[in-house]
Design a protein around this motif. Structure first.
Motif, PDB file in Angstrom:
ATOM      1  N   LYS A 344       0.863  -1.179   0.000  1.00  0.00           N
ATOM      2  CA  LYS A 344       0.000   0.000   0.000  1.00  0.00           C
ATOM      3  C   LYS A 344       0.906   1.237   0.000  1.00  0.00           C
ATOM      4  O   LYS A 344       1.891   1.285   0.757  1.00  0.00           O
ATOM      5  N   ASN A 366      -3.406   0.770  -9.069  1.00  0.00           N
ATOM      6  CA  ASN A 366      -4.535   0.288  -8.283  1.00  0.00           C
ATOM      7  C   ASN A 366      -5.120  -0.905  -9.023  1.00  0.00           C
ATOM      8  O   ASN A 366      -5.782  -0.756 -10.057  1.00  0.00           O
ATOM      9  N   GLY A 368      -7.135  -3.523  -7.892  1.00  0.00           N
ATOM     10  CA  GLY A 368      -8.323  -4.215  -7.418  1.00  0.00           C
ATOM     11  C   GLY A 368      -8.096  -5.094  -6.215  1.00  0.00           C
ATOM     12  O   GLY A 368      -9.046  -5.680  -5.685  1.00  0.00           O
ATOM     13  N   LYS A 371      -8.814  -1.659  -1.656  1.00  0.00           N
ATOM     14  CA  LYS A 371      -9.470  -0.374  -1.907  1.00  0.00           C
ATOM     15  C   LYS A 371      -8.457   0.770  -1.731  1.00  0.00           C
ATOM     16  O   LYS A 371      -7.855   0.911  -0.681  1.00  0.00           O
ATOM     17  N   GLY A 372      -8.254   1.552  -2.771  1.00  0.00           N
ATOM     18  CA  GLY A 372      -7.345   2.690  -2.683  1.00  0.00           C
ATOM     19  C   GLY A 372      -5.919   2.284  -2.368  1.00  0.00           C
ATOM     20  O   GLY A 372      -5.239   2.984  -1.618  1.00  0.00           O
ATOM     21  N   LYS A 373      -5.451   1.194  -2.949  1.00  0.00           N
ATOM     22  CA  LYS A 373      -4.124   0.671  -2.618  1.00  0.00           C
ATOM     23  C   LYS A 373      -3.042   1.731  -2.780  1.00  0.00           C
ATOM     24  O   LYS A 373      -2.182   1.909  -1.915  1.00  0.00           O
ATOM     25  N   GLN A 375      -2.420   5.705  -3.153  1.00  0.00           N
ATOM     26  CA  GLN A 375      -3.155   6.918  -2.805  1.00  0.00           C
ATOM     27  C   GLN A 375      -2.401   8.170  -3.227  1.00  0.00           C
ATOM     28  O   GLN A 375      -1.160   8.230  -3.153  1.00  0.00           O
ATOM     29  N   CYS A 404     -12.348   7.069  -2.088  1.00  0.00           N
ATOM     30  CA  CYS A 404     -11.406   6.121  -1.468  1.00  0.00           C
ATOM     31  C   CYS A 404     -10.287   6.814  -0.702  1.00  0.00           C
ATOM     32  O   CYS A 404      -9.415   6.146  -0.131  1.00  0.00           O
ATOM     33  N   ASP A 454     -16.450   8.753   5.424  1.00  0.00           N
ATOM     34  CA  ASP A 454     -15.368   7.837   5.057  1.00  0.00           C
ATOM     35  C   ASP A 454     -14.049   8.583   4.910  1.00  0.00           C
ATOM     36  O   ASP A 454     -13.005   8.136   5.408  1.00  0.00           O
ATOM     37  N   ASN A 459     -12.116   5.588   6.059  1.00  0.00           N
ATOM     38  CA  ASN A 459     -11.146   5.073   5.084  1.00  0.00           C
ATOM     39  C   ASN A 459      -9.771   4.867   5.710  1.00  0.00           C
ATOM     40  O   ASN A 459      -9.099   3.862   5.459  1.00  0.00           O
ATOM     41  N   TYR A 463      -7.789   1.445   6.031  1.00  0.00           N
ATOM     42  CA  TYR A 463      -6.555   1.355   5.243  1.00  0.00           C
ATOM     43  C   TYR A 463      -5.348   1.005   6.108  1.00  0.00           C
ATOM     44  O   TYR A 463      -4.542   0.145   5.758  1.00  0.00           O
TER      45      TYR A 463
END
Length: 466
Positions: A344, A366, A368, A371-373, A375, A404, A454, A459, A463
């Motif tokens: 991440k 990113n 899949g 989520k939001g790998k 940023q 995200c 979020d 988030n 994360y």
């Protein structure tokens, strides 16, 4: 409505913005996942002796403003009394209009000390006495200051040589506040720095392993990574001018390191090869341990050589750089992704001209899996103000998924900086509320409110998995 400058609907320009902020964002806890607070002051629950110690000392944002106004260095970093320094800051504040310092100053006075009077030359003495009387009591200790802002987690930033004793001390207590750390090994990366060999000697002493070869350095860094992980660390952080990613061989890097260890200087090309190698090793290690890696890119540091010699780094002589960012950043992320070793990742941009470059870069990686790998980090340093935040939000929205986003952080050394989260939340809510008013977003308060909640808290909670 109150006539105070700071009021309930400060920066909120319509009913949609007001509802988004007050119902979905205002009361969310704060996860401050990157700052430079002193873990010793947190663990010891330090009580400041006066407001200058807490608010002006160490704050190079304020120092730059005071210098620009012509305030003598004696009243900034010099030997003037705490009250004298505060009075000079009070004299400066009215002249900071349209600088974020004007907003931050009055938000901080209001939120921590219930003072809504404007700070200026006339009010400075009274406010100094009133605030110093409060902040010098246990009610305003460091942990209580964080509690006042509903801070759930703080993540400080430590060098690999740190023993993390203060994090251990806080973790052994029964308090609600959680404190983690981010591993920042930049001094082991920047081989061209004057103090590189001295730093490695210190690192070797801490690890109990001699560092004579590049293999030794890898062994020591691996050992320190494990130590940090055992003490709850799940993040790294790098403050670099740009990502380093060029081709290298192990033998090249070993010879470059050996040359530098003997006291010789390395060429720019040699430095870049070494820095690329060590950065790839670290990034692969972060992935293996399940950490989040952060990269703060784009600063041009220590521009004023004369003042740097006198006062040292982090005293207000840095600016935005204009280095090329895209190609090496792409190469770096691609190399890690190709071997399925991309952790991440949060990338912070300091040059507003590069917002769209970074915002599109994150979409390349990113995949899949998370989520939001990858940023686009919040506006930071010179860009953590209304205009910088808005531009970052717009670039992320246009090129990716704002929904995200892991939200704001302080990136600060000040225990009084946490209203910056409120400031960000108000800017965010006003931006979305304005688009709801204009019909560019649906009149669906629950859905847009969920996105606000979020970004404000959920988030980041998911994360970082603190």
């Amino acid at each position: 409505m109150s006539t105070n400058f700071i009021h309930d609907n400060f920066l909120l320009e319509n009913k949609y913005a007001e509802e988004l902020y007050h119902n979905f964002s205002k009361n969310q806890p704060i996860i401050d996942y990157h700052n430079h607070l002193s873990p010793a002051l947190i663990a010891d629950n330090h009580v400041f002796s006066n407001i200058t110690e807490a608010w002006i000392n160490g704050d190079h944002y304020k120092w730059r403003a005071m210098r620009t106004l012509g305030v003598n260095e004696k009243f900034i970093t010099g030997d003037a009394s705490a009250q004298e320094k505060f009075l000079q800051w009070g004299k400066t504040v009215p002249y900071t209009v349209r600088n974020p310092l004007f907003h931050w100053t009055h938000l901080e006075l209001a939120r921590y000390f219930d003072i809504y009077e404007l700070l200026n030359e006339d009010s400075a003495s009274k406010i100094y006495n009133e605030v110093s009387a409060k902040i010098s009591t246990p009610e305003y200790s460091t942990q209580n200051l964080l509690a006042k802002m509903n801070v759930e987690m703080v993540c400080t930033t430590e060098d690999p040589t740190d023993n993390l004793e203060h994090h251990q001390k806080l973790a052994s207590g029964n308090g609600k506040l959680k404190m983690s750390t981010a591993f920042r090994p930049d001094k082991a990366i920047l081989i061209g720095n004057e103090g590189f060999n001295d730093y490695l000697n210190t690192l070797a002493e801490v690890a109990g392993v001699e560092i004579a070869t590049y293999a030794d350095l890898i062994t020591v860094l691996t050992k320190r990574l494990s130590y940090f992980h055992e003490n709850g660390c799940r993040l790294s952080d790098h403050g670099l001018d740009q990502i380093y990613s060029v081709s290298f061989t192990e033998s090249e890097v070993s010879n470059i390191f050996k040359k530098r260890r003997k006291g010789a200087q390395v060429t720019d090309e040699e430095a870049l090869k070494f820095q690329s190698a060590i950065l790839i090793f670290l990034a692969e290690s972060y992935h293996e341990m399940g950490w989040v890696q952060q990269f703060h890119l784009g600063a041009l540091r220590n521009n004023n050589a004369r003042m740097h010699r006198i006062l040292g780094p982090d005293t207000g002589w840095d600016s935005i750089g204009d280095l090329p960012q895209a190609q090496q950043l792409s190469d770096f992320l691609n190399r890690l992704d190709s071997s399925d070793k991309l952790a991440k990742t949060i990338i912070y941009n300091l040059n507003p001209a590069d917002n769209e470059v970074f915002a599109t870069m994150i979409g390349n990686f990113n995949d899949g899996s998370v989520k939001g790998k990858v940023q686009l980090g919040s506006g930071w340093w010179f860009l953590d103000q209304k205009d910088g935040m808005t531009k970052q939000i717009n670039a992320l929205s246009n090129m990716g998924l704002l929904s995200c986003f892991v939200g704001m952080l302080t990136d600060s050394r000040s225990f009084l900086s946490f209203p910056r989260h409120e400031y960000f939340r108000r800017v965010l809510c006003n931006l979305l509320g304005d688009e709801m008013k204009r019909g560019e977003l649906p009149d669906d308060m629950e859905w847009i409110g969920k996105i606000v909640s979020d970004i404000s808290y959920n988030n980041a909670k998911e994360y970082f998995n603190f």
